[in-house]
Design a protein around this motif. Structure first.
Motif, PDB file in Angstrom:
ATOM      1  N   ALA A 147       4.554  -7.607   5.559  1.00  0.00           N
ATOM      2  CA  ALA A 147       3.922  -7.772   4.364  1.00  0.00           C
ATOM      3  C   ALA A 147       4.344  -7.323   2.920  1.00  0.00           C
ATOM      4  N   GLN A 148       5.624  -6.596   3.359  1.00  0.00           N
ATOM      5  CA  GLN A 148       6.380  -6.382   1.808  1.00  0.00           C
ATOM      6  C   GLN A 148       7.555  -7.671   1.397  1.00  0.00           C
ATOM      7  N   THR A 149       7.993  -8.982   2.091  1.00  0.00           N
ATOM      8  CA  THR A 149       8.281 -10.088   1.855  1.00  0.00           C
ATOM      9  C   THR A 149       7.179 -10.421   0.332  1.00  0.00           C
ATOM     10  N   VAL A 150       5.851 -10.454   0.578  1.00  0.00           N
ATOM     11  CA  VAL A 150       4.721 -10.889   0.424  1.00  0.00           C
ATOM     12  C   VAL A 150       4.577 -10.009  -1.430  1.00  0.00           C
ATOM     13  N   ALA A 151       4.581  -8.646  -0.833  1.00  0.00           N
ATOM     14  CA  ALA A 151       4.660  -7.948  -1.946  1.00  0.00           C
ATOM     15  C   ALA A 151       5.565  -8.214  -3.283  1.00  0.00           C
ATOM     16  N   ALA A 152       6.941  -8.258  -2.777  1.00  0.00           N
ATOM     17  CA  ALA A 152       7.757  -8.119  -3.183  1.00  0.00           C
ATOM     18  C   ALA A 152       7.958  -9.460  -4.267  1.00  0.00           C
ATOM     19  N   ALA A 153       7.899 -10.347  -3.814  1.00  0.00           N
ATOM     20  CA  ALA A 153       7.231 -11.477  -4.415  1.00  0.00           C
ATOM     21  C   ALA A 153       6.297 -11.686  -4.957  1.00  0.00           C
ATOM     22  N   ALA A 154       5.253 -10.565  -4.995  1.00  0.00           N
ATOM     23  CA  ALA A 154       4.422 -10.782  -6.157  1.00  0.00           C
ATOM     24  C   ALA A 154       5.044 -10.603  -7.347  1.00  0.00           C
ATOM     25  N   LEU A 155       6.017  -9.240  -7.623  1.00  0.00           N
ATOM     26  CA  LEU A 155       6.431  -8.536  -8.633  1.00  0.00           C
ATOM     27  C   LEU A 155       7.223  -9.828  -9.144  1.00  0.00           C
ATOM     28  N   LYS A 156       7.761 -10.996  -8.656  1.00  0.00           N
ATOM     29  CA  LYS A 156       8.333 -12.020  -9.274  1.00  0.00           C
ATOM     30  C   LYS A 156       7.107 -13.027 -10.094  1.00  0.00           C
ATOM     31  N   LEU A 158       4.075 -12.987 -10.575  1.00  0.00           N
ATOM     32  CA  LEU A 158       2.550 -12.241 -11.378  1.00  0.00           C
ATOM     33  C   LEU A 158       2.730 -11.046 -11.903  1.00  0.00           C
ATOM     34  N   PRO A 159       1.957 -10.690 -13.355  1.00  0.00           N
ATOM     35  CA  PRO A 159       2.077  -9.539 -13.814  1.00  0.00           C
ATOM     36  C   PRO A 159       1.134  -8.180 -12.653  1.00  0.00           C
ATOM     37  N   VAL A 160       2.096  -7.742 -11.655  1.00  0.00           N
ATOM     38  CA  VAL A 160       1.178  -7.195 -11.139  1.00  0.00           C
ATOM     39  C   VAL A 160       2.001  -5.313 -11.533  1.00  0.00           C
ATOM     40  N   ASP A 161       1.658  -4.597 -11.530  1.00  0.00           N
ATOM     41  CA  ASP A 161       1.953  -3.119 -11.522  1.00  0.00           C
ATOM     42  C   ASP A 161       2.232  -2.328 -10.367  1.00  0.00           C
ATOM     43  N   PRO A 162       3.993  -2.312 -10.362  1.00  0.00           N
ATOM     44  CA  PRO A 162       4.460  -1.953  -8.641  1.00  0.00           C
ATOM     45  C   PRO A 162       3.841  -1.478  -8.053  1.00  0.00           C
ATOM     46  N   ALA A 163       3.624  -0.119  -8.342  1.00  0.00           N
ATOM     47  CA  ALA A 163       2.203   1.121  -7.576  1.00  0.00           C
ATOM     48  C   ALA A 163       1.464  -0.055  -6.817  1.00  0.00           C
ATOM     49  N   ASP A 164       0.792  -0.870  -7.486  1.00  0.00           N
ATOM     50  CA  ASP A 164      -0.189  -2.083  -6.489  1.00  0.00           C
ATOM     51  C   ASP A 164       0.437  -2.571  -5.554  1.00  0.00           C
ATOM     52  N   ALA A 165       1.666  -3.567  -5.892  1.00  0.00           N
ATOM     53  CA  ALA A 165       2.242  -3.822  -4.940  1.00  0.00           C
ATOM     54  C   ALA A 165       2.439  -2.826  -4.018  1.00  0.00           C
ATOM     55  N   ALA A 166       2.801  -1.989  -3.921  1.00  0.00           N
ATOM     56  CA  ALA A 166       3.160  -0.304  -2.820  1.00  0.00           C
ATOM     57  C   ALA A 166       1.930  -0.247  -2.428  1.00  0.00           C
ATOM     58  N   ARG A 167       0.460  -0.540  -2.854  1.00  0.00           N
ATOM     59  CA  ARG A 167      -0.522  -0.064  -2.115  1.00  0.00           C
ATOM     60  C   ARG A 167      -1.241  -1.023  -1.321  1.00  0.00           C
ATOM     61  N   TRP A 168      -0.856  -2.211  -1.731  1.00  0.00           N
ATOM     62  CA  TRP A 168      -1.644  -3.178  -1.115  1.00  0.00           C
ATOM     63  C   TRP A 168      -0.822  -3.215   0.938  1.00  0.00           C
ATOM     64  N   VAL A 169       0.468  -3.102   0.513  1.00  0.00           N
ATOM     65  CA  VAL A 169       1.032  -3.279   1.867  1.00  0.00           C
ATOM     66  C   VAL A 169       0.727  -1.922   2.356  1.00  0.00           C
ATOM     67  N   LEU A 170       0.643  -0.929   1.606  1.00  0.00           N
ATOM     68  CA  LEU A 170       0.059   0.771   2.673  1.00  0.00           C
ATOM     69  C   LEU A 170      -1.611   0.358   2.787  1.00  0.00           C
ATOM     70  N   GLU A 171      -2.412   0.088   2.560  1.00  0.00           N
ATOM     71  CA  GLU A 171      -3.044  -0.451   2.601  1.00  0.00           C
ATOM     72  C   GLU A 171      -3.454  -1.189   4.556  1.00  0.00           C
ATOM     73  N   SER A 172      -2.560  -2.700   4.263  1.00  0.00           N
ATOM     74  CA  SER A 172      -2.854  -3.287   5.447  1.00  0.00           C
ATOM     75  C   SER A 172      -2.471  -2.418   6.939  1.00  0.00           C
ATOM     76  N   ALA A 173      -2.234  -1.201   6.963  1.00  0.00           N
ATOM     77  CA  ALA A 173      -2.221  -0.139   7.639  1.00  0.00           C
ATOM     78  C   ALA A 173      -2.580  -0.694   9.241  1.00  0.00           C
ATOM     79  N   PRO A 174      -3.775  -0.081   8.924  1.00  0.00           N
ATOM     80  CA  PRO A 174      -4.755  -0.624   9.652  1.00  0.00           C
ATOM     81  C   PRO A 174      -4.990  -2.084  10.698  1.00  0.00           C
TER      82      PRO A 174
END
Length: 217
Positions: A147-156, A158-174
């Motif tokens: 999950a973190q690999t996808v989030a880190a790549a998205a930052l490079k 896409l125009p995404v707020d790093p906080a949103d990328a962190a939220r994606w990973v957190l919300e994948s917890a279940p």
């Protein structure tokens, strides 16, 4: 040995294994038409398919006294040659780390004895054995890294707020925790999940043919 800090080390994207060169298939997915709003669903889809297969293999490698059958079973579940190559590249990086830090450990010798370079989950599980991580820890690390690999790549990409990328990973917890339970319930290579993601496989083939790209896969 160093289970506490070892678990943190394996989950750290700065670990010198080459993970920074991979996007978890996000770059070709975006090229195929996915947009920013699709990324969280893409992340979840990976966790429930290829992520679960990898986590289950890592758990079996953590337990195993022989890795050849497991490596063969996992290879059979990765039909895309570019995805095999990407996993092998990451596995080679982890094996290099094991060789440098624990050259005399039995698990390092098992990695070196494989007839082909270890796939990422195999090497990850073997290092989990060296660090004496619990099975749930190694499964969670495998899934978190996906999950973190996808989030880190998205930052490079896409125009995404790093906080949103962190939220994606957190919300994948279940999904991560559900997959951890499934992974530790796998008892032998023949029971390794055979879940595939056909679009991810097709996109990996398209990506390998491109001359202009940022990430390996």
């Amino acid at each position: 040995m160093y289970a506490g800090i070892g678990a943190l080390l394996l989950a750290d994207g700065r670990l010198p294994t080459g993970g920074y060169a991979h996007s978890g298939g996000l770059e070709p997915a975006l090229a195929a038409g996915l947009d920013l709003g699709d990324v969280p669903a893409y992340m979840r889809a990976r966790l429930q398919t290829v992520g679960l297969v990898d986590a289950s293999a890592a758990v079996l490698a953590r337990r195993s006294d022989g890795l050849a059958d497991l490596q063969a079973a996992l290879l059979a579940r990765i039909p895309s040659e570019p995805l095999r190559a990407a996993s092998t590249s990451l596995g080679r990086g982890l094996t290099r780390l094991a060789r440098r830090l624990w050259p005399e450990h039995h698990a390092t010798h098992m990695l070196e004895a494989l007839p082909s370079a270890p796939l990422r989950p195999i090497a990850l599980g073997a290092i989990g054995a060296i660090l004496e991580l619990e099975e749930r820890q190694i499964a969670r690390i495998s899934l978190y890294d996906d999950a973190q690999t996808v989030a880190a790549a998205a930052l490079k990409l896409l125009p995404v707020d790093p906080a949103d990328a962190a939220r994606w990973v957190l919300e994948s917890a279940p999904i991560v925790e559900e997959s951890v339970l499934l992974a530790v319930a796998t008892s032998r290579p023949q029971q390794l999940p055979a879940l595939t993601a056909p679009l991810i496989e097709q996109w990996s083939l398209d990506h390998s043919a491109r001359t202009r790209r940022i990430f390996v896969a």
